[in-house]
Scaffold this active site. Structure first.
Site, short mmCIF file in Angstrom:
data_model
loop_
_atom_site.label_atom_id
_atom_site.label_comp_id
_atom_site.label_asym_id
_atom_site.label_seq_id
_atom_site.Cartn_x
_atom_site.Cartn_y
_atom_site.Cartn_z
N HIS A 176 -17.92 9.29 -4.06
CA HIS A 176 -18.98 8.34 -3.74
C HIS A 176 -20.33 8.98 -4.06
O HIS A 176 -20.38 10.16 -4.42
CB HIS A 176 -18.88 7.84 -2.29
CG HIS A 176 -19.03 8.89 -1.25
ND1 HIS A 176 -20.22 9.54 -1.00
CD2 HIS A 176 -18.13 9.42 -0.39
CE1 HIS A 176 -20.04 10.42 -0.04
NE2 HIS A 176 -18.78 10.38 0.35
N HIS A 222 -21.34 12.53 -2.95
CA HIS A 222 -20.76 13.71 -3.61
C HIS A 222 -21.60 14.20 -4.77
O HIS A 222 -21.46 15.34 -5.22
CB HIS A 222 -19.35 13.37 -4.13
CG HIS A 222 -18.34 13.20 -3.05
ND1 HIS A 222 -17.48 12.14 -2.99
CD2 HIS A 222 -18.06 13.96 -1.96
CE1 HIS A 222 -16.71 12.24 -1.93
NE2 HIS A 222 -17.05 13.35 -1.28
N CYS A 244 -10.35 17.42 14.92
CA CYS A 244 -10.72 16.18 14.23
C CYS A 244 -10.22 16.29 12.81
O CYS A 244 -10.66 17.17 12.05
CB CYS A 244 -12.24 15.97 14.22
SG CYS A 244 -12.69 14.57 13.17
N CYS A 300 -12.99 15.69 10.10
CA CYS A 300 -13.81 16.88 9.78
C CYS A 300 -12.92 18.05 9.38
O CYS A 300 -13.41 19.06 8.91
CB CYS A 300 -14.62 17.35 10.99
SG CYS A 300 -15.71 16.16 11.72
N CYS A 320 -15.19 11.42 17.59
CA CYS A 320 -15.99 12.09 16.56
C CYS A 320 -17.10 11.15 16.09
O CYS A 320 -16.81 10.04 15.60
CB CYS A 320 -15.11 12.48 15.37
SG CYS A 320 -16.12 13.07 13.99
N HIS A 368 -16.75 10.31 12.30
CA HIS A 368 -15.60 9.53 11.80
C HIS A 368 -15.19 8.40 12.73
O HIS A 368 -14.27 7.65 12.41
CB HIS A 368 -14.41 10.47 11.52
CG HIS A 368 -14.73 11.47 10.45
ND1 HIS A 368 -15.20 12.73 10.73
CD2 HIS A 368 -14.71 11.37 9.11
CE1 HIS A 368 -15.43 13.38 9.60
NE2 HIS A 368 -15.15 12.56 8.61
N LYS A 405 -25.34 5.60 7.56
CA LYS A 405 -24.32 6.44 6.93
C LYS A 405 -23.40 5.53 6.11
O LYS A 405 -23.09 4.42 6.54
CB LYS A 405 -23.51 7.10 8.05
CG LYS A 405 -22.59 8.19 7.58
CD LYS A 405 -21.89 8.81 8.78
CE LYS A 405 -20.51 9.31 8.43
NZ LYS A 405 -20.38 10.40 7.56
N LYS A 451 -16.62 3.35 4.58
CA LYS A 451 -15.78 2.27 4.06
C LYS A 451 -15.69 1.13 5.06
O LYS A 451 -15.64 -0.02 4.70
CB LYS A 451 -14.38 2.80 3.73
CG LYS A 451 -14.39 3.63 2.47
CD LYS A 451 -12.99 3.90 1.97
CE LYS A 451 -13.05 4.96 0.89
NZ LYS A 451 -12.20 6.10 1.13
N1 MSP Z 1 -13.71 19.86 1.36
C1 MSP Z 1 -14.88 20.13 2.10
C2 MSP Z 1 -15.75 21.16 1.41
C3 MSP Z 1 -15.11 22.47 1.16
S1 MSP Z 1 -16.21 23.59 0.39
C4 MSP Z 1 -15.39 25.06 0.43
C5 MSP Z 1 -15.69 18.84 2.32
N2 MSP Z 1 -15.45 17.84 1.47
S2 MSP Z 1 -16.22 16.43 1.51
O1 MSP Z 1 -15.60 15.64 0.49
O2 MSP Z 1 -16.20 15.90 2.83
O3 MSP Z 1 -17.70 16.74 1.14
C6 MSP Z 1 -18.02 17.36 -0.10
C7 MSP Z 1 -19.53 17.53 -0.22
O4 MSP Z 1 -20.14 16.24 -0.26
C8 MSP Z 1 -20.15 18.25 0.98
O5 MSP Z 1 -21.18 19.11 0.55
C9 MSP Z 1 -20.73 17.11 1.80
O6 MSP Z 1 -21.80 17.48 2.59
C10 MSP Z 1 -21.18 16.20 0.68
N3 MSP Z 1 -21.38 14.83 1.14
C11 MSP Z 1 -20.46 13.97 1.61
N4 MSP Z 1 -21.09 12.79 1.93
C12 MSP Z 1 -22.41 12.90 1.65
C13 MSP Z 1 -23.51 12.03 1.66
N5 MSP Z 1 -23.43 10.77 2.07
N6 MSP Z 1 -24.70 12.50 1.18
C14 MSP Z 1 -24.81 13.76 0.66
N7 MSP Z 1 -23.80 14.60 0.66
C15 MSP Z 1 -22.61 14.24 1.23
O7 MSP Z 1 -16.52 18.82 3.19
#
Ligand code: MSP
Length: 471
Positions: free
Chosen positions: A18, A21, A124, A127, A143, A146, A293, A296
């Site tokens: 999304h 990321h 959780c 998380c 949480c 979530h 935030k 989905k």
């Molecule tokens: N798998 C772990 C990271 C492991 S690193 C050794 C994880 N994955 S995640 O898919 O939840 O998040 C991946 C990255 O995307 C993280 O840096 C997280 O902060 C970032 N983001 C997820 N949603 C976000 C937003 N809405 N806005 C900005 N960044 C966000 O955590």
């Protein structure tokens, strides 16, 4: 040539990418490109986090073999990174066999700091995190991220003795040996560190089998974060390869929600392994959809591919690197995005290129020598402090200054009055200025800046189609 290693957080593959990321990738890519311009040899890691409960459960819900499910989503993330123009050099999947073997060796090397005990508490799976009773009480058992009740866990597992490392981690953060940015997050993590109990680093196979097996104990797999954090060094070949050319990383980019893992568990692992700590941990804010935030269940998730397909790569990078603040939460709305596209990219930059190139073409202007470029002190200062959205604002002012200079110097009047020599000088000087601004823009919007460079060097010809057609 100095070697610079830059990392991004590896997302869970429990769905498609999304727009949130994109933040890690865009920021890390800007820094990588900036360092390359300064002459560094850069390695930029990216990848995906494929183990853990959350992913396993999702595959089961879909009735898919988990290996197939993760492979499919890993592909989507890799495609996304490519589409974002990320200049990555390494891509890791945590199910890569090499990675798993290296994780097991890391575990063995940490074994002096690992002990077995009974865990009775909360978890959780959203998380993928163990929750303290204090947090449980503060959040009334649900949480906040979530919106799911915490799960009760009673299992025997392994713990990493964080207490062994606390003093060293605190000293490294306080002295900026491991610089935590922004400053306000540094205070937060120091507090979390003080409160941090020993961390459970494995899960019982009765609960979870989708993980890296703990060496010498068939009843346990590694807690997903141990496996995930290790990726930053296993991809460099650790422990089979000497990684000292690349490690410590110059910059590790993570979202604010996962800074705690990177500022506590990760340094503990590194110290336990006898490795130096990363030089900088940069924690970015969240992209919100209209102040909320993205989720989905609310139905407000924005598909990054849609944004990319509709407006193009550099429009995407422009918005997320300038209008999304590097350190704080910022909003994405289609309205804001389109306004920035039309008023700034199309008007300020696109029109500028078109009108300057048209005037140069009509008057037969050509640069005599290839100009040499440089950064100014203010720009370098902001880039070195990872203040990318501010650096971008700063360069954009320079784009506007070139427009202003054209309005003030009125080259068309010089043409009308037949002041040919003055006109040539004026246009050349404007072009040189624009090209220098273009150079500073290049880590942010590399495709556009390459086009602009081509327009103004050699035979100058205005682009056949506008760089940013109005939408
Ligand atoms: N798998 C772990 C990271 C492991 S690193 C050794 C994880 N994955 S995640 O898919 O939840 O998040 C991946 C990255 O995307 C993280 O840096 C997280 O902060 C970032 N983001 C997820 N949603 C976000 C937003 N809405 N806005 C900005 N960044 C966000 O955590």
């Amino acid at each position: 040539m100095s070697k610079t290693y830059i990392t991004t957080a590896i997302p869970y593959v429990n769905g498609a990418p999304h727009i949130g990321h994109a933040m890690d990738y865009c920021l890390a890519d800007v820094y990588a490109r900036h360092r390359r311009l300064l002459g560094d040899e850069v390695r930029l890691q990216a990848g995906v986090d494929e183990h853990g409960n959350k992913i396993f459960q999702k595959a089961q819900e879909l009735g898919m073999p988990v290996e197939e499910y993760v492979a499919e989503n890993a592909r989507k993330f890799r495609d996304f990174i490519e589409k974002l123009g990320v200049s990555y050099t390494d891509f890791i999947r945590t199910t890569d066999l090499e990675h798993e073997k290296r994780c097991q060796e890391i575990w063995r090397r940490l074994s002096d700091h690992i002990y077995k005990a009974k865990y009775e508490g909360w978890y959780c799976s959203g998380c993928e995190r163990f929750i303290t009773q204090k947090e449980y009480d503060e959040n009334s058992g649900i949480c906040p991220d979530h919106q799911k009740p915490y799960e009760k866990l009673v299992e025997e597992n392994y713990y990493l003795r964080i207490a062994d490392f606390k003093d060293q981690i605190r000293a490294a953060i306080e002295s900026d040996e491991m610089l935590v940015l922004p400053e306000f997050r540094k205070k937060e993590v120091l507090k979390l560190l003080e409160e941090s109990p020993d961390v459970s680093v494995s899960r019982s196979t009765e609960q979870l089998t989708w993980g890296v097996p703990v060496p010498g104990d068939e009843t346990q797999v590694m807690y997903v974060w141990i496996d995930a954090l290790s990726n930053y060094i296993t991809i460099l070949g650790y422990p089979d390869v000497d990684i000292s050319d690349w490690w410590p990383a110059a910059a590790q980019f993570v979202g604010k929600d996962i800074l705690r893992f990177h500022a506590i568990i990760w340094p503990a692992m590194l110290i336990g392994l006898g490795l130096p700590l990363p030089k900088t941990l940069i924690s970015h804010g969240f992209v919100l959809a209209d102040g909320q935030k993205m989720s989905k269940s609310i139905g407000n998730v924005v598909d990054p591919i849609e944004v990319l397909d509709k407006h193009g790569l550099d429009a995407f990078r422009y918005y997320f690197l300038r209008h999304v603040d590097t350190f704080n939460d910022s909003d994405f709305t289609w309205e804001k995005f389109e306004k920035a596209y039309n008023n700034e990219l199309a008007n300020d930059l696109g029109n500028l290129v078109q009108r300057l190139a048209t005037m140069a073409y009509k008057n037969g202007v050509k640069l005599d020598t290839e100009p040499s470029f440089g950064f100014d002190v203010e720009y370098t200062g902001l880039m070195d402090k990872f203040e990318f959205s501010r650096a971008f604002d700063y360069v954009w002012e320079k784009v506007q200054n070139v427009n202003k200079r054209i309005d003030d110097e009125k080259p068309w009047m010089l043409a009308k009055n037949g002041e040919t020599e003055k006109l040539q000088e004026c246009l050349k000087s404007l072009i040189v200025e624009l090209l220098n601004v273009n150079y500073m823009l290049s880590p942010f919007i590399p495709n556009t800046t390459e086009k602009i460079f081509e327009v103004f060097t050699g035979e100058i010809e205005p682009p056949k189609t506008p760089l940013f057609p109005k939408q």
